[in-house]
Design a protein around this motif. Structure first.
Motif, PDB file in Angstrom:
ATOM      1  N   VAL A  42      -8.131   3.679  -3.633  1.00  0.00           N
ATOM      2  CA  VAL A  42      -9.211   3.869  -2.673  1.00  0.00           C
ATOM      3  C   VAL A  42      -9.129   5.317  -2.213  1.00  0.00           C
ATOM      4  O   VAL A  42      -8.079   5.752  -1.723  1.00  0.00           O
ATOM      5  CB  VAL A  42      -9.071   2.907  -1.476  1.00  0.00           C
ATOM      6  CG1 VAL A  42     -10.140   3.179  -0.434  1.00  0.00           C
ATOM      7  CG2 VAL A  42      -9.113   1.453  -1.937  1.00  0.00           C
TER       8      VAL A  42
ATOM      9  N   ASP B  64      -6.162  10.745  -0.804  1.00  0.00           N
ATOM     10  CA  ASP B  64      -7.063  11.821  -0.396  1.00  0.00           C
ATOM     11  C   ASP B  64      -7.682  12.441  -1.647  1.00  0.00           C
ATOM     12  O   ASP B  64      -6.992  12.651  -2.646  1.00  0.00           O
ATOM     13  CB  ASP B  64      -6.282  12.878   0.396  1.00  0.00           C
ATOM     14  CG  ASP B  64      -7.174  13.906   1.067  1.00  0.00           C
ATOM     15  OD1 ASP B  64      -8.412  13.770   1.016  1.00  0.00           O
ATOM     16  OD2 ASP B  64      -6.616  14.847   1.655  1.00  0.00           O
TER      17      ASP B  64
ATOM     18  N   LEU C 180      -9.913   8.598   0.097  1.00  0.00           N
ATOM     19  CA  LEU C 180     -10.189   9.031   1.464  1.00  0.00           C
ATOM     20  C   LEU C 180     -10.793  10.424   1.372  1.00  0.00           C
ATOM     21  O   LEU C 180     -10.358  11.227   0.542  1.00  0.00           O
ATOM     22  CB  LEU C 180      -8.897   9.093   2.282  1.00  0.00           C
ATOM     23  CG  LEU C 180      -8.052   7.831   2.317  1.00  0.00           C
ATOM     24  CD1 LEU C 180      -6.717   8.115   2.982  1.00  0.00           C
ATOM     25  CD2 LEU C 180      -8.798   6.743   3.076  1.00  0.00           C
TER      26      LEU C 180
ATOM     27  N   VAL D  44       0.221   5.400   0.704  1.00  0.00           N
ATOM     28  CA  VAL D  44      -0.753   6.318   1.295  1.00  0.00           C
ATOM     29  C   VAL D  44      -0.394   7.740   0.869  1.00  0.00           C
ATOM     30  O   VAL D  44       0.757   8.163   1.008  1.00  0.00           O
ATOM     31  CB  VAL D  44      -0.755   6.201   2.835  1.00  0.00           C
ATOM     32  CG1 VAL D  44      -1.832   7.083   3.433  1.00  0.00           C
ATOM     33  CG2 VAL D  44      -0.941   4.754   3.274  1.00  0.00           C
TER      34      VAL D  44
ATOM     35  N   LEU E  99      -3.055   6.897   9.709  1.00  0.00           N
ATOM     36  CA  LEU E  99      -3.297   5.714   8.875  1.00  0.00           C
ATOM     37  C   LEU E  99      -2.215   4.662   9.083  1.00  0.00           C
ATOM     38  O   LEU E  99      -2.505   3.466   9.154  1.00  0.00           O
ATOM     39  CB  LEU E  99      -3.374   6.117   7.398  1.00  0.00           C
ATOM     40  CG  LEU E  99      -4.648   6.872   7.002  1.00  0.00           C
ATOM     41  CD1 LEU E  99      -4.500   7.461   5.613  1.00  0.00           C
ATOM     42  CD2 LEU E  99      -5.852   5.944   7.068  1.00  0.00           C
TER      43      LEU E  99
ATOM     44  N   VAL F   6       0.830  -1.202   0.000  1.00  0.00           N
ATOM     45  CA  VAL F   6       0.000   0.000   0.000  1.00  0.00           C
ATOM     46  C   VAL F   6       0.866   1.255   0.000  1.00  0.00           C
ATOM     47  O   VAL F   6       1.877   1.325   0.706  1.00  0.00           O
ATOM     48  CB  VAL F   6      -0.915   0.011   1.252  1.00  0.00           C
ATOM     49  CG1 VAL F   6      -1.736   1.291   1.323  1.00  0.00           C
ATOM     50  CG2 VAL F   6      -1.815  -1.214   1.262  1.00  0.00           C
TER      51      VAL F   6
ATOM     52  N   THR G 193      -3.413   2.108  -3.632  1.00  0.00           N
ATOM     53  CA  THR G 193      -3.057   3.447  -3.174  1.00  0.00           C
ATOM     54  C   THR G 193      -4.247   4.012  -2.422  1.00  0.00           C
ATOM     55  O   THR G 193      -5.359   4.045  -2.951  1.00  0.00           O
ATOM     56  CB  THR G 193      -2.698   4.369  -4.356  1.00  0.00           C
ATOM     57  OG1 THR G 193      -1.543   3.859  -5.020  1.00  0.00           O
ATOM     58  CG2 THR G 193      -2.404   5.783  -3.881  1.00  0.00           C
ATOM     59  N   LEU G 194      -4.022   4.423  -1.183  1.00  0.00           N
ATOM     60  CA  LEU G 194      -5.026   5.157  -0.409  1.00  0.00           C
ATOM     61  C   LEU G 194      -4.788   6.628  -0.699  1.00  0.00           C
ATOM     62  O   LEU G 194      -3.703   7.149  -0.413  1.00  0.00           O
ATOM     63  CB  LEU G 194      -4.887   4.873   1.085  1.00  0.00           C
ATOM     64  CG  LEU G 194      -5.094   3.431   1.533  1.00  0.00           C
ATOM     65  CD1 LEU G 194      -4.872   3.314   3.039  1.00  0.00           C
ATOM     66  CD2 LEU G 194      -6.475   2.940   1.156  1.00  0.00           C
TER      67      LEU G 194
ATOM     68  N   ASP H 196      -1.706  11.726   1.256  1.00  0.00           N
ATOM     69  CA  ASP H 196      -2.550  12.747   1.883  1.00  0.00           C
ATOM     70  C   ASP H 196      -1.664  13.965   2.123  1.00  0.00           C
ATOM     71  O   ASP H 196      -0.480  13.814   2.414  1.00  0.00           O
ATOM     72  CB  ASP H 196      -3.134  12.233   3.208  1.00  0.00           C
ATOM     73  CG  ASP H 196      -4.272  13.100   3.697  1.00  0.00           C
ATOM     74  OD1 ASP H 196      -4.001  14.261   4.104  1.00  0.00           O
ATOM     75  OD2 ASP H 196      -5.418  12.640   3.668  1.00  0.00           O
TER      76      ASP H 196
END
Length: 89
Positions: free
Chosen positions: A86, A61, A88, A12, A23, A10, A58-59, A14
């Motif tokens: 995904v 924002d 956020l 992340v 997270l 993953v 990939t998470l 943001d």
């Protein structure tokens, strides 16, 4: 095509470091299933990491400072079509 065994890789993204830290702390509870292979607060850095690490997910924002998560998602999908995104909010 099936994914190799092992934790989900993953990245992340943001624009707030506090969110990234939160997270990371939450996902640490699932370290056998999830491995954070990168994190970024800027879209350009995110693309470099995603291109280099080739994560499974990939998470992301939706709103990034001075940029749109939607635009970044389109670029991620173009460069790494197997990477799931995904959002956020």
């Amino acid at each position: 095509m099936s994914r190799p065994a092992g934790p989900l890789r993953v990245v992340v993204v943001d624009d707030h470091q506090m969110v990234l830290d939160g997270l990371r702390a939450m996902l640490a509870l699932y370290s056998e299933q999830v491995e954070i292979v990168g994190e970024a607060t800027e879209p350009d850095l995110a693309l470099k990491i995603i291109t280099g690490q080739e994560p499974d997910i990939t998470l992301l924002d939706v709103r990034l400072r001075g940029s749109s998560g939607l635009d970044l998602c389109a670029e991620i999908r173009k460069r790494q079509p197997r990477c799931k995104v995904v959002f956020l909010t």
